[in-house]
Scaffold this motif. Structure first.
Motif, PDB file in Angstrom:
ATOM      1  N   ILE A 346      64.011  46.893  69.930  1.00 12.06           N
ATOM      2  CA  ILE A 346      65.155  45.991  69.962  1.00 12.06           C
ATOM      3  C   ILE A 346      65.117  45.080  68.751  1.00 12.06           C
ATOM      4  CG2 ILE A 346      64.031  44.183  71.323  1.00 12.06           C
ATOM      5  CD1 ILE A 346      67.644  45.410  71.822  1.00 12.06           C
ATOM      6  N   ASN A 347      66.301  44.813  68.200  1.00 10.98           N
ATOM      7  CA  ASN A 347      66.441  43.917  67.058  1.00 10.98           C
ATOM      8  C   ASN A 347      67.281  42.726  67.501  1.00 10.98           C
ATOM      9  OD1 ASN A 347      67.264  42.649  64.612  1.00 10.98           O
ATOM     10  ND2 ASN A 347      66.996  44.559  63.493  1.00 10.98           N
ATOM     11  N   ILE A 348      66.662  41.537  67.510  1.00  9.70           N
ATOM     12  CA  ILE A 348      67.350  40.337  67.965  1.00  9.70           C
ATOM     13  C   ILE A 348      68.054  39.689  66.777  1.00  9.70           C
ATOM     14  CG2 ILE A 348      67.133  38.161  69.203  1.00  9.70           C
ATOM     15  CD1 ILE A 348      66.186  40.527  70.830  1.00  9.70           C
ATOM     16  N   PRO A 349      69.404  39.560  66.795  1.00 12.13           N
ATOM     17  CA  PRO A 349      70.124  39.042  65.625  1.00 12.13           C
ATOM     18  C   PRO A 349      69.918  37.544  65.414  1.00 12.13           C
ATOM     19  CG  PRO A 349      71.630  39.371  67.446  1.00 12.13           C
ATOM     20  CD  PRO A 349      70.315  39.937  67.892  1.00 12.13           C
ATOM     21  N   ALA A 350      70.180  37.101  64.181  1.00  8.44           N
ATOM     22  CA  ALA A 350      69.999  35.700  63.819  1.00  8.44           C
ATOM     23  C   ALA A 350      70.983  34.791  64.540  1.00  8.44           C
ATOM     24  CB  ALA A 350      70.153  35.540  62.308  1.00  8.44           C
ATOM     25  N   SER A 351      72.112  35.350  64.974  1.00  2.00           N
ATOM     26  CA  SER A 351      73.169  34.547  65.603  1.00  2.00           C
ATOM     27  C   SER A 351      72.801  34.017  66.981  1.00  2.00           C
ATOM     28  CB  SER A 351      74.442  35.395  65.724  1.00  2.00           C
ATOM     29  OG  SER A 351      74.167  36.600  66.437  1.00  2.00           O
ATOM     30  N   LEU A 352      71.755  34.564  67.597  1.00  3.99           N
ATOM     31  CA  LEU A 352      71.415  34.229  68.983  1.00  3.99           C
ATOM     32  C   LEU A 352      71.021  32.763  69.117  1.00  3.99           C
ATOM     33  CD1 LEU A 352      71.128  35.882  71.657  1.00  3.99           C
ATOM     34  CD2 LEU A 352      68.677  35.785  71.270  1.00  3.99           C
ATOM     35  N   ASN A 365      58.683  50.741  78.142  1.00  2.00           N
ATOM     36  CA  ASN A 365      58.694  51.537  76.911  1.00  2.00           C
ATOM     37  C   ASN A 365      58.985  50.713  75.668  1.00  2.00           C
ATOM     38  OD1 ASN A 365      58.269  53.956  78.356  1.00  2.00           O
ATOM     39  ND2 ASN A 365      60.452  54.080  78.846  1.00  2.00           N
ATOM     40  N   LEU A 366      59.206  49.422  75.829  1.00  2.00           N
ATOM     41  CA  LEU A 366      59.558  48.570  74.702  1.00  2.00           C
ATOM     42  C   LEU A 366      58.320  48.321  73.832  1.00  2.00           C
ATOM     43  CD1 LEU A 366      61.792  46.936  73.355  1.00  2.00           C
ATOM     44  CD2 LEU A 366      61.148  44.994  74.791  1.00  2.00           C
ATOM     45  N   LYS A 367      58.305  48.944  72.652  1.00  2.00           N
ATOM     46  CA  LYS A 367      57.126  48.887  71.777  1.00  2.00           C
ATOM     47  C   LYS A 367      57.338  47.999  70.555  1.00  2.00           C
ATOM     48  CE  LYS A 367      55.346  51.933  74.537  1.00  2.00           C
ATOM     49  NZ  LYS A 367      54.456  51.466  75.617  1.00  2.00           N
ATOM     50  N   THR A 368      58.563  47.945  70.041  1.00  2.51           N
ATOM     51  CA  THR A 368      58.820  47.207  68.808  1.00  2.51           C
ATOM     52  C   THR A 368      59.937  46.197  69.019  1.00  2.51           C
ATOM     53  OG1 THR A 368      58.171  49.123  67.488  1.00  2.51           O
ATOM     54  CG2 THR A 368      59.406  47.380  66.372  1.00  2.51           C
ATOM     55  N   VAL A 369      59.652  44.933  68.685  1.00  2.00           N
ATOM     56  CA  VAL A 369      60.627  43.858  68.801  1.00  2.00           C
ATOM     57  C   VAL A 369      60.786  43.212  67.433  1.00  2.00           C
ATOM     58  CG1 VAL A 369      61.170  41.647  69.853  1.00  2.00           C
ATOM     59  CG2 VAL A 369      60.042  43.427  71.208  1.00  2.00           C
ATOM     60  N   THR A 370      62.025  43.142  66.950  1.00  2.00           N
ATOM     61  CA  THR A 370      62.305  42.495  65.669  1.00  2.00           C
ATOM     62  C   THR A 370      63.095  41.226  65.928  1.00  2.00           C
ATOM     63  OG1 THR A 370      62.361  44.638  64.546  1.00  2.00           O
ATOM     64  CG2 THR A 370      63.355  42.771  63.396  1.00  2.00           C
ATOM     65  N   ILE A 371      62.555  40.097  65.468  1.00  2.00           N
ATOM     66  CA  ILE A 371      63.165  38.795  65.745  1.00  2.00           C
ATOM     67  C   ILE A 371      63.741  38.200  64.463  1.00  2.00           C
ATOM     68  CG2 ILE A 371      62.753  36.454  66.591  1.00  2.00           C
ATOM     69  CD1 ILE A 371      60.464  37.596  68.289  1.00  2.00           C
ATOM     70  N   ASN A 372      65.073  38.057  64.436  1.00  2.00           N
ATOM     71  CA  ASN A 372      65.756  37.403  63.322  1.00  2.00           C
ATOM     72  C   ASN A 372      66.243  36.013  63.707  1.00  2.00           C
ATOM     73  OD1 ASN A 372      66.211  39.749  61.192  1.00  2.00           O
ATOM     74  ND2 ASN A 372      66.577  40.602  63.219  1.00  2.00           N
ATOM     75  N   ILE A 396      55.533  43.227  66.844  1.00  2.00           N
ATOM     76  CA  ILE A 396      56.568  42.204  66.820  1.00  2.00           C
ATOM     77  C   ILE A 396      56.817  41.831  65.369  1.00  2.00           C
ATOM     78  CG2 ILE A 396      57.247  39.887  67.547  1.00  2.00           C
ATOM     79  CD1 ILE A 396      55.299  40.226  69.899  1.00  2.00           C
ATOM     80  N   LYS A 397      58.056  42.074  64.913  1.00  2.00           N
ATOM     81  CA  LYS A 397      58.426  41.755  63.539  1.00  2.00           C
ATOM     82  C   LYS A 397      59.257  40.481  63.553  1.00  2.00           C
ATOM     83  CE  LYS A 397      59.746  45.198  60.976  1.00  2.00           C
ATOM     84  NZ  LYS A 397      60.602  46.331  60.484  1.00  2.00           N
ATOM     85  N   VAL A 398      58.785  39.471  62.812  1.00  2.00           N
ATOM     86  CA  VAL A 398      59.485  38.192  62.780  1.00  2.00           C
ATOM     87  C   VAL A 398      59.977  37.936  61.362  1.00  2.00           C
ATOM     88  CG1 VAL A 398      59.359  35.722  63.236  1.00  2.00           C
ATOM     89  CG2 VAL A 398      58.000  37.313  64.609  1.00  2.00           C
ATOM     90  N   LEU A 399      61.263  37.652  61.200  1.00  2.00           N
ATOM     91  CA  LEU A 399      61.818  37.329  59.899  1.00  2.00           C
ATOM     92  C   LEU A 399      61.026  36.169  59.297  1.00  2.00           C
ATOM     93  CD1 LEU A 399      64.270  38.246  58.121  1.00  2.00           C
ATOM     94  CD2 LEU A 399      65.499  36.293  59.095  1.00  2.00           C
ATOM     95  N   ALA A 400      60.498  36.391  58.104  1.00  2.00           N
ATOM     96  CA  ALA A 400      59.583  35.415  57.505  1.00  2.00           C
ATOM     97  C   ALA A 400      60.210  34.037  57.401  1.00  2.00           C
ATOM     98  CB  ALA A 400      59.133  35.910  56.133  1.00  2.00           C
TER      99      ALA A 400
END
Length: 747
Positions: A346-352, A365-372, A396-400
């Protein structure tokens, strides 16, 4: 052979042939006579020009055009009195199987075929009526074929409901709407031609489980539960539709739907559509509560840009949904939106800027989470309610630019290793094996009763628990040998009168099964069992004391046995985690305060057999978001009092009165629907409803006496057929026409 003998033989044969033809002709004629529909006036009863009864023996009949009265005051064939009407109940109790009504009939009363249990075919195509009367064909279980006249412009409510054998019907071209409950539970209906109908009202085809083909090209509005339970309906044309009501296609067999032109989407429109695979969106701004809940095969979905909100549980239990792109315009994600879904990334958008609780709980089954989203990153704390987002993920990928290094849940969480890659900081789970899919559980063996030595008794009652087990099944009998309690059948156990205060070991019990045979419990016998998580209640328990499981703070699941008819008073009051309740179809009554303060999120778990609800039954259920109140005659006072997160409420057909304070302190309500059967609304139901946007009136009596409704700021939708323009209460409001409703708004 001589010519004379030959001629004689020919003559004899000729005579036999003639005789045969005559006899055969008589037989054929007799057969024709026997198959013709009976129309003799002597087999009917009349009152003036109206048919009021049928006393003949023929199964197939035609309505006579006229009759006479002989010297013995008997009805006979003749043309003295013309027949032009049929009274209600005229054929009740007769065994007719087919009836043909000629053009001479100009009036047919309501319920004209009531009690015609053998009636299979009705032909009224020759008459000139404007409306098919109320319940004209309702409950005709054997009815297979109906021929309607082209003059029909409308159907009364419930005209064909529960016609279990009806397979196909053609709707006359002048009919513009299909009313409430019109074809509900026509379980054999396979095909229907709507011609020019544009409005389908609530529950019009609900329960038509074999419906496969229906032309909806001209339909602009589909009401609440209109196609609910249409299990065989795989496709639907919504190219003209603008509005889909609450649960419009719930539990239907739809596989692919295009809602690109839909402007108004109710809640739970496609809930529990287990065959649904793909959805095409348009310009929707939000998806309502439980929109695709339980659509287990949904796998092809692209959310539209411009979407700003996903409401609670929108995609919960969508096991086939492995990926989904959240649009860059999304700002609000409600509670448990993807609960127990099949998402792998799942990719969480910056607008949230708003994120509910338990959004990804049980997404194994959720293995990769991208947080913007900076909002979401800052919300990730060790005590946050965002279940599943961290616990299941491997990466977990977090926008730097939003990762300021101060999030203790990530940087100090010892299972994650941080690396940097381009614009993202990558947190990788560094310890232990990746989560594995749980194996399917083995079928449970029938539970054995706990040892009787773990209990204390007084006669046929259990008075206490002394054991150490956390899961117990109460025994059904015991014996006493040499003054000691032992297994046996000398004394049958019928009641439960223990208390946590006198039996402290009960505080450790997590699961409790009360077996059949128990008929009573003392008041609050199991209240405050602090560890209790699951209970089973037998049908035999007819004298459960008030508050049986009240304030069991960790209770999450309760199951009632088949045959149970009553949910006792206050049984779960204060059970703040109780969200799963299994009730059998035999339940008819929910007593006062039964679910007060529980964690239920909707009233979907209630069976259709409910006839009585009592005060406060669902009060203070702060997780309750959507409520379809069963069609009980009287909705009791304070039924939904204090349900502070309730957004949508619909009162079902059959409800005649709504009591006082039913919706009091339900301040977030946006939509209210009132049924056609409603006659009265109590006091203090609409106070402090600043979020109320729409209230729908289907009742003529409420239209004439709307009370405080007209003082609200909400849009008022009034069923056009009851809006005769005489209600002075609507003066000062701006009126417009929208399909089957007249819309009143403030200038």
């Amino acid at each position: 052979m001589s010519r004379k003998k030959k001629a004689l033989i020919i003559s004899i044969v000729s005579v036999l042939i003639v005789i045969g033809l005559i006899v055969g002709g008589i037989a054929i004629a007799q057969t024709v006579i026997n198959t013709q529909a009976e129309s003799s006036a002597s087999n009917f009863l009349f009152r003036g020009s109206t048919v009021v009864g049928y006393v003949g023996e023929s199964k197939e009949i035609k309505i006579p055009t006229s009759y006479s009265i002989n010297d013995n005051n008997e009805f006979v064939d003749g043309d003295s009195i013309k027949v032009d009407a049929i009274a209600g109940g005229a054929f009740k109790g007769t065994g007719i199987t087919k009836i043909t009504v000629g053009s001479h009939i100009t009036s047919i009363d309501d319920h004209v075929f009531e009690g015609c249990d053998d009636l299979k075919e009705v032909d009224i195509s020759a008459i000139s009526i404007i409306e098919v009367p109320t319940s004209m064909f309702s409950g005709l279980l054997m009815l297979e074929k109906v021929s309607l006249p082209n003059s029909v412009e409308s159907f009364a409510q419930g005209a064909f409901n529960n016609c279990l054998s009806l397979k196909e019907i053609n709707i006359p071209e002048k009919v513009k709407y299909i009313p409430i409950n019109c074809f509900i539970d026509c379980k054999s209906l396979e095909k229907i031609n709507l011609n020019n109908a544009t409005i389908i009202q609530q529950q019009a085809f609900a329960g038509c489980e074999k419906l496969q083909e229906i032309n909806t090209e001209k339909v602009t509005e589909i009401g609440q539960s209109a196609f609910a339970g249409c299990e065989s309906l795989e496709s639907i044309n919504l190219t003209s539709a603008k509005t889909l009501g609450l649960q419009a296609f719930a539990r239907s067999g739809l596989k692919n739907v295009d809602i690109s032109v839909i402007e108004n989407l109710g809640d739970s429109v496609f809930s529990n559509c287990e065959n649904l695979e793909s959805v095409t969106f348009g310009k929707q701004k939000s998806l309502g509560y439980r929109m695709f809940y339980g659509a287990t095969n949904l796998n092809n979905i692209v959310l539209p840009e411009g979407l700003t909100m996903l409401s609670h549980e929108a995609f919960a239990y969508c096991h086939g949904l492995t990926k989904i792109a959240l649009p860059s315009t999304l700002t609000i994600v409600g509670n448990q939106v993807f609960y127990n879904s099949g998402l792998s990334a799942i990719n969480i958008p910056a607008s949230l800027d708003s994120f509910g609780s338990g959004v990804f709980t049980n997404c194994r089954n959720l293995k990769t989470v991208t947080i913007n989203s900076a909002y979401l990153y800052n919300a990730l704390t060790s005590d946050s309610a965002i279940g599943g987002l961290i616990s299941n993920a491997e990466v977990i990928k977090v926008l730097a630019s939003v990762d300021n290094g101060f999030n203790t849940y990530l940087s100090d969480y010892n299972s994650f290793i941080k690396t940097t890659e381009g614009e993202f900081n990558i947190y990788t789970r560094g310890q232990g094996e990746p989560p594995t899919e749980p194996e399917d559980p083995e079928p449970e063996e029938p539970a054995e009763a706990s040892p009787v030595t773990d209990f204390t008794f007084s006669g046929s009652y259990i008075t206490g628990y002394t054991g150490a087990a956390t899961e117990i099944v109460l025994p059904t009998s015991y014996s006493i040998v040499d003054g000691q309690i032992t297994e046996g059948t000398d004394t049958m156990i019928t009641g439960l009168v223990w208390y946590v205060g006198t039996s402290p070991n009960l505080a450790n019990v997590k699961k409790l099964v009360i077996p059949e045979g128990y008929t009573l419990t003392s008041m609050g016998a199991c209240q405050n069992m602090s560890a209790l998580e699951e209970v089973f209640i037998p049908a035999s328990l007819t004298s459960a004391g008030s508050g049986l499981f009240s304030n069991c703070k960790n209770l999450t699941k309760a199951t009632f046995a088949d045959g149970t008819t009553i949910v006792p008073a206050s049984i779960f009051s204060g059970c703040e985690k109780l969200s799963e309740v299994i009730l059998p179809e035999s339940i008819s009554t929910i007593k006062n305060d039964a679910f007060n303060g529980t964690a239920i999120t909707s009233l979907d778990f209630l069976p259709g057999s409910i006839t009585i609800l009592e005060n406060y039954a669902f009060a203070n259920c702060t997780n309750l978001i959507q409520a379809v109140v069963p069609g009980v005659q009287i909705v009791p006072d304070r039924l939904l009092y204090g349900c502070s997160n309730l957004v949508t409420v619909a009162f079902s057909e059959g409800t005649e009165e709504i009591g006082d304070y039913v919706l009091y302190d339900c301040t977030l309500i946006q939509n209210i629907s009132l049924p056609s059967t409603l006659k009265a609304i109590g006091d203090h139901n609409f106070e402090a409803m600043a979020n109320l946007t729409t209230i729908e009136i289907n009742s003529a009596e409420i239209y004439q006496n709307p009370g405080e409704i007209v003082s609200l700021g909400a849009t008022i939708r009034v069923l056009a057929s009851i809006d005769d323009g005489t209600s002075e209460a609507f003066n000062g409001l701006v009126k417009r026409v929208d399909g089957y409703y007249n819309i009143y708004t403030r200038a």
